[in-house]
Design an enzyme around this catalytic site. Structure first.
Site, PDB file in Angstrom:
ATOM      1  N   LYS A 140       1.030  -1.248   0.252  1.00 54.52           N
ATOM      2  CA  LYS A 140       0.030   0.114   0.093  1.00 54.52           C
ATOM      3  C   LYS A 140       0.904   0.963  -0.055  1.00 54.52           C
ATOM      4  CE  LYS A 140      -4.098   1.997   2.579  1.00 54.52           C
ATOM      5  NZ  LYS A 140      -4.676   1.939   4.077  1.00 54.52           N
TER       6      LYS A 140
ATOM      7  N   ARG B  14     -11.009  10.945   2.433  1.00 51.84           N
ATOM      8  CA  ARG B  14     -10.973  11.140   3.152  1.00 51.84           C
ATOM      9  C   ARG B  14     -12.082  12.219   3.564  1.00 51.84           C
ATOM     10  NH1 ARG B  14      -3.968  11.689   3.269  1.00 51.84           N
ATOM     11  NH2 ARG B  14      -3.735   9.390   3.219  1.00 51.84           N
TER      12      ARG B  14
ATOM     13  N   LYS C  11      -2.305  -1.017  -3.234  1.00 50.36           N
ATOM     14  CA  LYS C  11      -2.710  -0.548  -3.574  1.00 50.36           C
ATOM     15  C   LYS C  11      -2.278   0.971  -3.805  1.00 50.36           C
ATOM     16  CE  LYS C  11      -6.337   2.027  -0.302  1.00 50.36           C
ATOM     17  NZ  LYS C  11      -7.117   1.552   0.872  1.00 50.36           N
TER      18      LYS C  11
ATOM     19  N   TYR D  14     -15.292   0.963  -6.415  1.00 49.72           N
ATOM     20  CA  TYR D  14     -16.419   1.953  -6.118  1.00 49.72           C
ATOM     21  C   TYR D  14     -17.688   1.618  -7.156  1.00 49.72           C
ATOM     22  CZ  TYR D  14     -13.635   3.772  -2.276  1.00 49.72           C
ATOM     23  OH  TYR D  14     -13.039   3.612  -1.736  1.00 49.72           O
TER      24      TYR D  14
HETATM   25  C1  PBG Z   1      -7.082   3.073   5.659  1.00 52.12           C
HETATM   26  C2  PBG Z   1      -7.288   2.999   4.021  1.00 52.12           C
HETATM   27  C3  PBG Z   1      -6.856   4.767   3.415  1.00 52.12           C
HETATM   28  C4  PBG Z   1      -8.029   4.331   2.074  1.00 52.12           C
HETATM   29  C5  PBG Z   1      -8.854   2.802   2.021  1.00 52.12           C
HETATM   30  N1  PBG Z   1      -8.102   2.286   3.811  1.00 52.12           N
HETATM   31  C6  PBG Z   1      -7.197   5.636   3.286  1.00 52.12           C
HETATM   32  C7  PBG Z   1      -5.782   5.933   3.603  1.00 52.12           C
HETATM   33  O1  PBG Z   1      -4.448   5.493   3.818  1.00 52.12           O
HETATM   34  O2  PBG Z   1      -5.180   7.690   3.723  1.00 52.12           O
HETATM   35  C8  PBG Z   1      -8.025   4.611   0.944  1.00 52.12           C
HETATM   36  C9  PBG Z   1      -9.285   4.350  -0.525  1.00 52.12           C
HETATM   37  C10 PBG Z   1      -9.356   4.766  -1.407  1.00 52.12           C
HETATM   38  O3  PBG Z   1      -8.683   5.594  -1.367  1.00 52.12           O
HETATM   39  O4  PBG Z   1     -10.578   4.495  -2.112  1.00 52.12           O
HETATM   40  N2  PBG Z   1      -8.604   3.033   6.489  1.00 52.12           N
END
Ligand code: PBG
Length: 327
Positions: free
Chosen positions: A198, A208, A250, A315
């Site tokens: 990630k 966010r 991701k 989504y």
């Molecule tokens: C953290 C988390 C994030 C996303 C999924 N899980 C945000 C981050 O790491 O700042 C992002 C998912 C998205 O942007 O669709 N729990």
């Protein structure tokens, strides 16, 4: 005058039936997972401005969305909780009546075993500082204390009905600690979808807003540097060794090479998260009439599958599945 040309690749593109026959990759609803947000204290679903078409759900509208996802044959839903109150330790994550825990119960009730209920195991939605873990007195993210909380969270999620838990905080040792806690609690069949690679990405921007994140600063001490590929392979191998059942990469679109390399590096299913910013880019361009929305969606999902992801979180999952079922 025809050229003397025995090899003509265009023959295989000459009709729709021919193209269908030789198509190498496809996207099926059962390979897709729909991320869902469930928020505390809402009277009705609340739209998310930067993600047109996506909402924060109430418990009731969540149950409906989950039932529909099961009906169109999606592989799963990934739940994120949006609490009303946050604190430094993210206590809402471990409260029996915390919104994510309630959401998981409702989702499991609505779908049974007709689709997989997945949960985000992370503290960022629950902490007032917005970090994915708890902090040391000097303000650093405390790896080991955070991992202990993730392990408790994962057990709770399993007890609330999650079939799959998704640790997304990128703490060292999180997968092993969660596996051992699940096993000790007798949750032997709860699977772990580990966010192995990630990245600290700008493409989480709209998310966010979706979770009302209070983060100032960044997550660069725990999420990966987009400059690195070898590091991703190290991360995912560690996760598999610690007991990850599936590995996630991701974001997806800027990291198709990572998906492909991870696919070759591990022997577990690979998932990729088509994140909020990737969704918002297409939606915004389509709203301006700058691209053909449905074709852009199909091409996006297909490219992630072609890179090597068996599973795609998107989504668009529900919309895609509805369209697929209509033929
Ligand atoms: C953290 C988390 C994030 C996303 C999924 N899980 C945000 C981050 O790491 O700042 C992002 C998912 C998205 O942007 O669709 N729990």
């Amino acid at each position: 005058m025809a050229m003397e040309l025995p090899v003509r690749p265009r023959r295989l593109r000459s009709t729709a039936v021919m193209r269908g026959l030789v198509a190498e990759y496809a996207v099926r609803p059962e390979q897709l997972v729909l991320p869902l947000f469930v928020a505390e204290g809402l009277a009705e679903p609340r739209p998310i401005g930067s993600m047109p078409g996506v909402v924060q759900h109430t418990l009731d509208s969540l149950a409906e969305a989950v039932a529909e996802a099961a009906e169109v044959g999606l592989g799963g839903v990934m739940l994120f909780g949006v609490p009303e109150q946050k604190d430094a330790r993210g206590s809402g994550a471990l409260a029996e009546d915390g919104i994510l825990n309630l959401g998981l119960r409702r989702a499991r009730e609505a779908a049974g075993d007709d689709l997989l209920i997945m949960s985000d195991v992370c503290l960022d939605e629950f902490t007032d500082h917005g970090h994915c873990g708890v902090l040391t007195p000097s303000g650093l993210v405390d790896n080991d204390a955070t991992v202990a909380l993730y392990a408790e969270m994962a057990v709770m999620h399993a007890e609330c009905g999650a079939h799959v838990v998704g640790p997304s905080g990128m703490m060292d040792g999180q997968v092993g600690a969660i596996r051992s806690a699940l096993d000790t609690a007798g949750q032997l069949d709860t699977a772990i979808l580990a966010y192995g690679a990630k990245y600290a990405s700008a493409f989480y921007g709209p998310f966010r807003e979706a979770v009302g994140s209070s983060l100032t600063g960044d997550r660069k001490t725990y999420q990966q540097d987009p400059a690195n590929l070898t590091e991703a392979l190290r991360e995912v191998r560690l996760d598999v060794a610690e007991g990850a059942d599936m590995i996630m990469v991701k974001p997806a679109l800027g990291f198709l090479d990572v998906i492909s390399a991870v696919r070759d590096a591990v022997d577990v299913p690979v998932a990729a998260y088509n994140v909020s910013g990737e969704y918002a880019m297409v939606e915004a361009a389509a709203a301006n009439g700058w691209l053909d929305r449905e074709r852009a969606i199909d091409e996006t999902l297909l490219s992630i599958r072609r890179a090597g992801a068996q599973v795609v979180l998107s989504y668009w999952a529900l919309e895609f599945a509805r369209r697929y079922r209509r033929g």
